[in-house]
Structures are given as structure tokens and as C-alpha cells.
Design a protein around this motif. Structure first.
Motif, PDB file in Angstrom:
ATOM      1  N   VAL A 116       0.845  -1.279  -0.095  1.00 21.55           N
ATOM      2  CA  VAL A 116      -0.007  -0.150   0.126  1.00 21.55           C
ATOM      3  C   VAL A 116       1.138   1.017  -0.132  1.00 21.55           C
ATOM      4  CG1 VAL A 116      -1.829   1.589   1.405  1.00 21.55           C
ATOM      5  CG2 VAL A 116      -1.893  -1.219   1.255  1.00 21.55           C
ATOM      6  N   ASN A 117       0.512   2.193  -0.833  1.00 19.12           N
ATOM      7  CA  ASN A 117       1.280   3.418  -1.021  1.00 19.12           C
ATOM      8  C   ASN A 117       1.192   4.118   0.438  1.00 19.12           C
ATOM      9  OD1 ASN A 117       2.436   5.957  -1.549  1.00 19.12           O
ATOM     10  ND2 ASN A 117       1.653   6.102  -3.669  1.00 19.12           N
TER      11      ASN A 117
ATOM     12  N   SER B 295      -2.799  10.260   3.753  1.00 14.44           N
ATOM     13  CA  SER B 295      -3.767  10.992   3.229  1.00 14.44           C
ATOM     14  C   SER B 295      -5.234  10.582   3.688  1.00 14.44           C
ATOM     15  CB  SER B 295      -3.503  11.417   1.515  1.00 14.44           C
ATOM     16  OG  SER B 295      -4.683  12.198   1.363  1.00 14.44           O
ATOM     17  N   CYS B 296      -5.637   9.265   3.271  1.00 14.49           N
ATOM     18  CA  CYS B 296      -6.793   8.751   3.547  1.00 14.49           C
ATOM     19  C   CYS B 296      -6.846   8.875   5.160  1.00 14.49           C
ATOM     20  CB  CYS B 296      -6.784   7.193   3.127  1.00 14.49           C
ATOM     21  SG  CYS B 296      -8.164   6.195   3.556  1.00 14.49           S
TER      22      CYS B 296
ATOM     23  N   ASN C 154     -12.404   3.754  13.287  1.00 13.41           N
ATOM     24  CA  ASN C 154     -10.821   3.330  13.075  1.00 13.41           C
ATOM     25  C   ASN C 154     -10.541   3.806  12.007  1.00 13.41           C
ATOM     26  OD1 ASN C 154      -8.346   2.750  13.083  1.00 13.41           O
ATOM     27  ND2 ASN C 154      -8.508   0.598  14.141  1.00 13.41           N
ATOM     28  N   PRO C 155      -9.722   4.861  11.627  1.00 13.51           N
ATOM     29  CA  PRO C 155      -9.369   5.448  10.435  1.00 13.51           C
ATOM     30  C   PRO C 155      -8.390   4.511   9.818  1.00 13.51           C
ATOM     31  CG  PRO C 155      -8.330   6.857  12.244  1.00 13.51           C
ATOM     32  CD  PRO C 155      -9.508   5.818  12.875  1.00 13.51           C
ATOM     33  N   TYR C 156      -7.479   3.839  10.436  1.00 13.59           N
ATOM     34  CA  TYR C 156      -6.579   2.863  10.054  1.00 13.59           C
ATOM     35  C   TYR C 156      -7.320   1.753   9.274  1.00 13.59           C
ATOM     36  CZ  TYR C 156      -3.399   5.765  12.504  1.00 13.59           C
ATOM     37  OH  TYR C 156      -2.622   6.739  13.206  1.00 13.59           O
ATOM     38  N   ALA C 157      -8.206   1.275  10.061  1.00 12.98           N
ATOM     39  CA  ALA C 157      -9.132  -0.166   9.543  1.00 12.98           C
ATOM     40  C   ALA C 157      -9.716   0.298   8.262  1.00 12.98           C
ATOM     41  CB  ALA C 157     -10.294  -0.544  10.676  1.00 12.98           C
ATOM     42  N   VAL C 158     -10.266   1.761   8.310  1.00  7.62           N
ATOM     43  CA  VAL C 158     -11.210   2.208   7.051  1.00  7.62           C
ATOM     44  C   VAL C 158     -10.187   2.475   5.772  1.00  7.62           C
ATOM     45  CG1 VAL C 158     -12.316   4.182   6.074  1.00  7.62           C
ATOM     46  CG2 VAL C 158     -12.843   3.413   8.354  1.00  7.62           C
TER      47      VAL C 158
ATOM     48  N   SER D 167     -10.053  -0.040   2.343  1.00  6.06           N
ATOM     49  CA  SER D 167     -10.757   0.696   0.832  1.00  6.06           C
ATOM     50  C   SER D 167      -9.375   0.610   0.169  1.00  6.06           C
ATOM     51  CB  SER D 167     -11.012   2.041   1.197  1.00  6.06           C
ATOM     52  OG  SER D 167      -9.870   2.796   1.720  1.00  6.06           O
ATOM     53  N   MET D 168      -7.952   0.499   0.464  1.00 14.23           N
ATOM     54  CA  MET D 168      -7.177   0.312  -0.361  1.00 14.23           C
ATOM     55  C   MET D 168      -6.540  -1.033  -0.710  1.00 14.23           C
ATOM     56  SD  MET D 168      -4.609   3.587   1.049  1.00 14.23           S
ATOM     57  CE  MET D 168      -3.742   3.959  -0.380  1.00 14.23           C
ATOM     58  N   SER D 169      -7.184  -1.909  -0.037  1.00 10.66           N
ATOM     59  CA  SER D 169      -6.648  -3.360  -0.150  1.00 10.66           C
ATOM     60  C   SER D 169      -7.738  -4.089  -1.135  1.00 10.66           C
ATOM     61  CB  SER D 169      -6.316  -4.104   1.069  1.00 10.66           C
ATOM     62  OG  SER D 169      -7.741  -4.259   1.851  1.00 10.66           O
ATOM     63  N   GLY D 170      -8.830  -3.325  -1.503  1.00 13.41           N
ATOM     64  CA  GLY D 170      -9.798  -4.098  -2.099  1.00 13.41           C
ATOM     65  C   GLY D 170     -10.744  -4.669  -1.380  1.00 13.41           C
ATOM     66  N   LYS D 171     -10.819  -4.513  -0.042  1.00 13.76           N
ATOM     67  CA  LYS D 171     -11.639  -5.545   0.712  1.00 13.76           C
ATOM     68  C   LYS D 171     -13.060  -5.163   1.210  1.00 13.76           C
ATOM     69  CE  LYS D 171      -8.191  -8.822   1.491  1.00 13.76           C
ATOM     70  NZ  LYS D 171      -8.183 -10.071   1.439  1.00 13.76           N
ATOM     71  N   THR D 172     -13.402  -4.012   0.420  1.00 15.26           N
ATOM     72  CA  THR D 172     -14.738  -3.305   0.671  1.00 15.26           C
ATOM     73  C   THR D 172     -15.827  -3.948  -0.021  1.00 15.26           C
ATOM     74  OG1 THR D 172     -14.344  -1.801  -0.940  1.00 15.26           O
ATOM     75  CG2 THR D 172     -13.691  -1.331   1.318  1.00 15.26           C
ATOM     76  N   LYS D 173     -16.857  -4.097   0.392  1.00 14.74           N
ATOM     77  CA  LYS D 173     -18.220  -4.323  -0.213  1.00 14.74           C
ATOM     78  C   LYS D 173     -18.832  -3.444  -1.527  1.00 14.74           C
ATOM     79  CE  LYS D 173     -20.061  -7.252   3.343  1.00 14.74           C
ATOM     80  NZ  LYS D 173     -21.318  -7.305   4.141  1.00 14.74           N
ATOM     81  N   LYS D 174     -18.910  -3.757  -2.617  1.00 15.86           N
ATOM     82  CA  LYS D 174     -19.367  -2.733  -3.640  1.00 15.86           C
ATOM     83  C   LYS D 174     -20.934  -2.495  -3.321  1.00 15.86           C
ATOM     84  CE  LYS D 174     -15.779  -3.626  -6.665  1.00 15.86           C
ATOM     85  NZ  LYS D 174     -15.497  -3.979  -8.348  1.00 15.86           N
TER      86      LYS D 174
END
Length: 48
Positions: free
Chosen positions: A9-10, A16-17, A30-34, A38-45
Motif C-alpha cells: 500500500v502506498n 492522506s486517507c 478506526n481510520p486505519y481500518a477504514v 478501502s486500499m486493499s480492495g476488501k470493501t463491499k461494492k
């Protein structure tokens, strides 16, 4: 490597996120979890 960042992850985008999430939600989430999710592609669409 900053706190809670997964490999590949960049870090600049991650930082920034985290800042954006902290400003928007305060202490509600928890901003780290969010950002990791979101950056690893593990979110539900969302279904349209």
C-alpha cells in the motif's frame, strides 16, 4: 512503515486517507481500518 499499513500500500496515499477519515468522522471509526480496507480492495461494492 507507519502504524497499521499493509504491504503493497502506498504510504503517502494511506496517510492522506487517514487524515481525511479523521476529519470527517472524528472518533466514531478506526481510520486505519477504514483505509486498509478501502486500499486493499476488501470493501463491499454497493448494489445499484
Amino acid at each position: 512503515m507507519p502504524r497499521g499499513v499493509k504491504k503493497g500500500v502506498n504510504t503517502k496515499k494511506f496517510d492522506s486517507c487517514v487524515e481525511k477519515v479523521k476529519k470527517k468522522s472524528g472518533k466514531k471509526v478506526n481510520p486505519y481500518a477504514v483505509c486498509n480496507a478501502s486500499m486493499s480492495g476488501k470493501t463491499k461494492k454497493k448494489k445499484e
